[in-house]
Structure formats: structure tokens, C-alpha cells
Scaffold this active site. Structure first.
Site, short mmCIF file in Angstrom:
data_model
loop_
_atom_site.label_atom_id
_atom_site.label_comp_id
_atom_site.label_asym_id
_atom_site.label_seq_id
_atom_site.Cartn_x
_atom_site.Cartn_y
_atom_site.Cartn_z
N ARG A 61 0.83 -1.19 0.00
CA ARG A 61 0.00 0.00 0.00
C ARG A 61 0.87 1.25 0.00
O ARG A 61 2.03 1.21 0.38
CB ARG A 61 -0.91 0.03 1.23
CG ARG A 61 -2.06 -0.97 1.17
CD ARG A 61 -2.94 -0.86 2.42
NE ARG A 61 -2.16 -1.03 3.63
CZ ARG A 61 -1.77 -0.03 4.42
NH1 ARG A 61 -2.12 1.22 4.15
NH2 ARG A 61 -1.04 -0.27 5.49
N LYS A 202 -8.50 -2.58 1.55
CA LYS A 202 -8.32 -1.63 2.64
C LYS A 202 -9.11 -0.34 2.42
O LYS A 202 -9.38 0.39 3.37
CB LYS A 202 -6.83 -1.37 2.87
CG LYS A 202 -6.11 -2.52 3.62
CD LYS A 202 -6.70 -2.71 4.99
CE LYS A 202 -6.07 -3.63 6.01
NZ LYS A 202 -5.21 -4.69 5.73
N HIS A 222 -9.28 -3.86 13.35
CA HIS A 222 -8.25 -4.49 12.51
C HIS A 222 -7.78 -5.73 13.27
O HIS A 222 -6.82 -5.68 14.03
CB HIS A 222 -7.09 -3.50 12.30
CG HIS A 222 -6.10 -3.96 11.29
ND1 HIS A 222 -4.75 -3.66 11.38
CD2 HIS A 222 -6.25 -4.69 10.16
CE1 HIS A 222 -4.12 -4.18 10.33
NE2 HIS A 222 -5.00 -4.81 9.59
N SER A 240 0.51 -5.07 10.72
CA SER A 240 0.96 -5.99 9.67
C SER A 240 2.14 -6.84 10.14
O SER A 240 3.08 -6.33 10.76
CB SER A 240 1.37 -5.17 8.45
OG SER A 240 1.69 -6.04 7.41
N ASP A 259 -8.74 -10.54 9.11
CA ASP A 259 -8.23 -9.16 9.09
C ASP A 259 -9.16 -8.03 9.53
O ASP A 259 -8.69 -7.06 10.10
CB ASP A 259 -7.72 -8.85 7.68
CG ASP A 259 -6.77 -7.68 7.63
OD1 ASP A 259 -5.83 -7.65 8.43
OD2 ASP A 259 -6.96 -6.78 6.79
P1 ATP Z 1 -1.34 -8.17 7.66
O1 ATP Z 1 -2.16 -7.18 8.44
O2 ATP Z 1 -0.30 -7.50 6.83
O3 ATP Z 1 -2.18 -9.14 6.90
P2 ATP Z 1 -0.88 -10.23 9.72
O4 ATP Z 1 -1.02 -9.70 11.12
O5 ATP Z 1 -2.00 -11.02 9.20
O6 ATP Z 1 -0.46 -9.01 8.75
P3 ATP Z 1 0.64 -12.58 9.24
O7 ATP Z 1 0.32 -12.71 7.79
O8 ATP Z 1 -0.04 -13.53 10.16
O9 ATP Z 1 0.45 -11.09 9.72
O10 ATP Z 1 2.22 -12.67 9.37
C1 ATP Z 1 2.95 -13.20 10.44
C2 ATP Z 1 4.26 -13.71 9.87
O11 ATP Z 1 5.21 -13.97 10.89
C3 ATP Z 1 4.05 -15.01 9.11
O12 ATP Z 1 4.89 -15.00 8.00
C4 ATP Z 1 4.49 -16.06 10.15
O13 ATP Z 1 4.96 -17.24 9.55
C5 ATP Z 1 5.62 -15.33 10.84
N1 ATP Z 1 5.90 -15.77 12.24
C6 ATP Z 1 7.07 -16.24 12.70
N2 ATP Z 1 7.01 -16.51 14.00
C7 ATP Z 1 5.77 -16.21 14.41
C8 ATP Z 1 5.10 -16.28 15.69
N3 ATP Z 1 5.71 -16.70 16.78
N4 ATP Z 1 3.81 -15.89 15.73
C9 ATP Z 1 3.18 -15.42 14.63
N5 ATP Z 1 3.76 -15.34 13.41
C10 ATP Z 1 5.04 -15.73 13.30
MN MN Z 2 -3.23 -10.75 7.52
#
Ligand code: ATP
Ligand code: MN
Length: 537
Positions: A61, A202, A222, A240, A259
Site C-alpha cells: 500500500r 483496505k 483491525h 501488519s 483481518d
Molecule cells: P497483515 O495485516 O499484513 O495481513 P498479519 O497480522 O495477518 O499481517 P501474518 O500474515 O499472520 O500477519 O504474518 C505473520 C508472519 O510472521 C508469518 O509469515 C508467520 O509465519 C511469521 N511468524 C514467525 N514466528 C511467528 C510467531 N511466533 N507468531 C506469529 N507469526 C510468526
Molecule cells: Mn493478515
């Protein structure tokens, strides 16, 4: 003009000012969109049948190019500033017309979809895409009306999405050639100059972040959400990369969404109909549900394949670190339809603390919950620059400041009311570093984070013994099945205790500095949850 596909009898793109397009394809089936993308040379099928495309110049974004139209409706309600850049209404009309002219003579893809799984808050959306794969994204991410519903579908909101249209800042009043502009009065969103699909979802999230709290007193969030065997709802707020999508996909629990959700007097509902997962370093072992959701119908963005194959190499971040895949929520085995749940029993605030200061899990008081919600802390690890090992802090109010058209205190007030009314446990989860900061320690294993969540959700910490962290006064359990006890106390997991104390103090200072802007709107209970910057425990 030609229009084909599945559309309502009364519906025509002429109503959108697009009577001069070459062809309008309405609500095509994903397989047709995939076929067309390949024919146009805009994508290919991977060995598991997912469509892989490149989004072009933008792979993420562009917050600085996001605008809201300033008019009678919005002038006193919108939180104007860096998050909501002001756009003049006459400029909007000119740009809108220029986009319609640009699409003239072209093929366009129209999608009728909606947001909000709770029918009471449903908004109908008509998306016009310049590219068939962007239309597939719209299909995957929004909720999908039935063929019957499409016959009488009337849009509330319209999105015009033209990645190939480049604005001229001199004529259009944009910052540069790309833009995402929301007009609350006309209920039109213009997205141009960027092919990043996340702008589409978004922009509607931003719209709902206005409508729901402002008109309906519903808290928009969020966060991801899922439901346990007992029907208990859990929600996971986080910026994120903190784990919303990863952690909400839990084989033991049913997925509501990954999300964007609303919390009304009835419970929690998803805004969307699909998920948008990060792909970097994805493996079947660590994230089986997401890995298996990548198949025919899924849309991969900006990934690379092993040389000479169509097998995705998830470690390939040569185009961007933000490689992504979108798919309908039902591609996750245990997703619930409709995507709604009861009142949340547990709330998790996810933070990826790259300083390694915060405990892997802690239980928050109501004051702390409000304090951390308003702070919205996470950290970013250093980029690819050589020799830079110091992470940076990010404070994003309500864990989603970039998407808030109203002042953060509006959302905080709604959350505060809900926390008072319902019995909810609030947990702070550090999905980031343990045993030292970035460069010394390591990111906590996903399996440990999952074990901590399961323990919290199944009441395992109800009778646990808790310790208190320095500076932040966070109550952390001293033991948890499946997690080494020495990791639970963050200071204990560092070899160099003095280094921990320095970092903890430093982080506390940054929290305080950031919170200063909200202090006047916070009550005594919230203010007393601020971390101490004293040197001793
Ligand atoms: P967005 O808002 O951008 O979608 P998100 O909060 O959904 O972000 P995720 O897509 O869940 O984020 O990304 C978390 C990333 O961190 C993943 O690639 C996951 O494999 C990695 N990761 C590594 N260790 C951990 C952990 N202990 N807990 C959560 N995620 C982890
Ligand atoms: Mn996500």
C-alpha cells in the site's frame, strides 16, 4: 456497447459513466478470469493450480497517496492529517471523469460483491477492474452474492480500479501518479496508478471504519477472529506481520476471518469473504491450513518459482518481502459461514517486539488493555541494509491507524464500553523476539506462540502463578505446557540482564513519548497503566 456475463437485468456500466467501453464482463467465474489473465500474458498457473501474477510497480500500500474527499459530510467528522489526506471535491470529479475516459475503448471486469457478514450492516459494492486478476481478487476478498441475488443487486458503493491510469499531480491534485481516494458523499472510491490489490480491500475497510462507529455505534477492528469448540470467540488485533492471519488459522478452532471485523451488540462479524495471507517463508509444516489453501482459485502476488519450474519458492523475496496470496475464506477447512461469532471471550493484542522486551504472553488489566490499544505498538526489523541491526518502533493507534477515518479515541471509547460491559480476558502476545533484541535473540517459535494461545483459551492460566515484568508491569504466567519456562520471563531469557534493563527502559520511554498525544483524552485508569521509566523493578 457490449456487456456479457451474469448481471441484473437493469444493470449496465452506462450507469457508471462507462458506456464507451469495448466490453464489460460481469461477474465472471474465477476460472474465466484465470483463463483470461493467462491469455493476456498477465499470469501463469503454479504447479498446484494457483494463479500467479505481478502487481507491477507497487507491491504494497501507499499510505501517503490515500485521500478522503473534504466536503460538508466529512469536514467535521473525519480525522484530517497524514492518515486522512484532504482531497477537494471538484478535483475528485475531474479525476473521476478522466479515469472513465481512460477506460473507454477497453475491456473491463465488473464484480458485484458485499461487505459485512451481518445482514444488518451489509454494504453492496460494485467493483470495476481494468484487469481480470484484480477482479479475481475482488471475488476472493469480498463476500459473494448468489446468482439469484445478483439479479436484483443494487450497489451502495462503487470502486473504480485502474492500475494503468497514471494521474498527473498538476491536473489531478494527487501527490504522484498513484492514488486511492474515498468520496463518502458520492460513495465512490477511485484507485489508480497502482496494481497492489490490498488497496481495494483496505479502501472498503476504511469506509466501514467510518460508517460503523459513526452511524451505528459498532466497533470496527483491525483483527482476525475465530471460534472454539465451546462457541467461544477470540479476536486478535495486530499491525501488519504480527500474526493475525497466521494465528487465526488454527485447526482446533473455526475461522471467522483474518483481518477486518465488527463488534456489535450481537457479537462479532467479518467484513470480508476471504483471506489475504503473507507468503514469505511459508511452509506446509508450520502453516498447513494456509499452505493448503493455495490452489486453483487462489491468487498469488509477486512470488518467484524455483528455476525452470512452476513450484513456488516461498523464500524468494526478490520482488518484495510482501509476497501474498488471496483466497475465499472457505479454502480454510474450518471456516464458518456466515462468518459471525458470539461476544468475544478473549482478546489478544499481537505485537512483534523486535527489542525482545515484552513477555511472550501477559494478561492485561482493563487500564493496560486501553493503554496498549491506544498505543498500538509493534516493531520493524531493520531492512536489508548491511550492518543495521537496530529495530525501529511503530505506534499505530488501535492497531490500525492507517485505516481510521475518525479520531482514534472514538474507537477506544467503544472498546472501553465493551470491555466494561462484557467479561473479556485481554492478553498481550509478543510474537517477536525472545532471548535478546533483533541480532542477538531470535523470533519466538510459532509453535510456542500457538501453545500460549491455546493455554490462554482453555483457561490453563486461570490458576497459574504470575510474575511481573520490569517497567511495563505486565503479568506473565511462569509456566506453560509446551513452552520452555525460561522464555516466559523476558529478562530471564536474556543472557545480559543489564542490556535487558536498558532496552526495557528505552522502550518504556518511547511508549510514553508516543502516548503524550493521547494523554489528554485518557482517564486516570489508563494513564496509570503507562510503563515506568525508572531504572529499578
Ligand atoms: P497483515 O495485516 O499484513 O495481513 P498479519 O497480522 O495477518 O499481517 P501474518 O500474515 O499472520 O500477519 O504474518 C505473520 C508472519 O510472521 C508469518 O509469515 C508467520 O509465519 C511469521 N511468524 C514467525 N514466528 C511467528 C510467531 N511466533 N507468531 C506469529 N507469526 C510468526
Ligand atoms: Mn493478515
Amino acid at each position: 456497447m457490449n456487456e456479457i456475463g451474469n448481471k441484473g437485468e437493469q444493470a449496465s456500466v452506462a450507469q457508471l459513466g462507462l458506456s464507451n467501453v469495448d466490453m464489460a464482463y460481469w461477474n465472471l467465474h474465477p476460472s474465466e478470469l484465470i483463463e483470461e489473465t493467462i491469455i493476456r500474458g498477465e499470469g501463469f498457473l503454479t504447479d498446484v493450480g494457483a494463479l500467479a501474477i505481478d502487481t507491477g510497480e507497487f507491491t504494497g500500500r501507499s499510505p501517503k497517496d490515500k485521500f478522503v474527499v473534504y466536503d460538508e459530510n466529512t469536514k467535521d467528522s473525519v480525522w484530517w492529517g497524514d492518515v486522512n489526506n484532504r482531497f477537494e471535491s471538484d478535483k475528485f470529479d475531474i479525476l473521476h471523469n478522466r479515469m472513465l475516459a481512460y477506460l473507454g475503448g477497453k475491456e473491463i471486469w465488473v464484480r458485484d460483491a458485499y461487505a459485512c457478514a451481518d445482514p444488518q450492516y451489509r454494504i453492496n459494492i460494485r467493483v470495476v477492474n481494468e484487469f481480470p486478476w484484480s477482479n479475481l481478487f475482488s471475488y476472493n476478498l469480498f463476500l459473494r452474492p448468489t446468482a439469484e441475488e445478483i439479479k436484483t443487486f443494487a450497489p451502495d458503493w462503487t470502486i473504480i480500479n485502474a492500475p494503468g491510469f497514471k494521474a498527473d499531480p498538476k491536473i489531478d491534485g494527487t501527490r504522484q501518479h498513484n492514488f486511492a481516494i474515498i468520496n463518502f458523499t458520492k460513495k465512490i472510491i477511485l484507485i489508480g496508478g497502482t496494481g497492489y490489490t490490498g488497496e481495494i480491500k483496505k479502501s472498503i475497510f476504511t469506509v466501514l471504519n467510518y460508517i460503523l462507529p459513526h452511524h451505528h455505534k459498532v466497533l470496527s477492528m483491525h483483527c482476525s477472529a475465530n471460534i472454539g469448540k465451546e462457541g467461544d470467540t477470540a479476536i486478535f488485533f495486530g499491525l501488519s506481520g504480527t500474526g493475525k492471519t497466521t494465528l487465526s488459522a488454527d485447526p482446533l478452532r473455526k475461522l471467522i476471518g483474518d483481518d477486518e471485523h465488527g463488534w456489535s451488540d450481537k457479537g462479532v462479524f467479518n467484513f470480508e469473504g476471504g483471506c489475504y495471507a503473507k507468503c514469505v517463508d511459508l511452509t506446509a509444516e508450520k502453516e498447513p491450513q494456509i499452505f493448503n489453501a493455495i490452489r486453483f482459485g487462489s491468487l498469488l502476488e509477486n512470488i518467484g518459482c524455483y528455476e525452470g519450474t512452476t513450484t513456488v519458492d516461498y523464500s524468494d523475496i526478490s520482488r518484495t518481502e510482501n509476497t501474498r496470496v488471496s483466497y475465499p475464506a472457505q479454502y480454510i477447512d474450518n471456516a464458518v459461514t456466515p462468518a459471525v461469532g458470539d461476544m468475544p471471550k478473549n482478546i489478544f493484542f499481537l505485537t512483534c517486539d523486535a527489542f525482545g522486551v515484552l513477555p511472550p504472553i501477559s494478561k492485561l488489566t482493563t487500564g493496560q488493555a486501553m493503554y496498549h490499544f491506544i498505543s498500538g505498538y509493534t516493531a520493524k526489523v531493520a531492512g536489508t541494509e548491511m550492518g543495521i541491526t537496530e529495530p525501529t518502533t511503530t505506534f499505530s493507534a488501535c492497531f490500525g491507524k492507517a485505516f481510521l477515518p475518525l479520531h482514534p479515541t472514538k474507537y477506544a471509547e467503544l472498546l472501553g464500553e465493551k470491555l466494561k460491559k462484557h467479561k473479556v480476558n485481554v492478553w498481550l502476545l509478543n510474537t517477536g523476539w525472545v532471548g535478546g533484541s533483533y541480532g542477538v535473540g531470535s523470533r519466538i517459535k510459532l509453535s510456542y506462540t500457538r501453545a500460549l494461545i491455546t493455554a490462554a483459551l482453555t483457561g490453563k492460566f486461570d490458576a497459574a502463578e504470575f510474575g511481573t515484568s520490569r517497567n511495563f508491569s505486565l503479568a506473565f504466567p511462569k509456566a506453560c505446557e509446551g513452552v520452555p519456562a525460561e522464555l516466559l520471563d523476558p529478562r530471564n531469557s536474556w543472557a545480559d540482564k543489564n542490556a535487558y534493563d536498558d532496552k526495557a527502559r528505552n522502550l518504556a520511554e518511547q511508549f510514553n513519548k508516543n502516548f503524550a498525544q493521547y494523554a489528554s483524552a485518557a482517564n486516570e485508569e489508563i494513564l496509570s497503566a503507562a510503563p515506568s521509566v525508572e531504572a529499578t523493578a
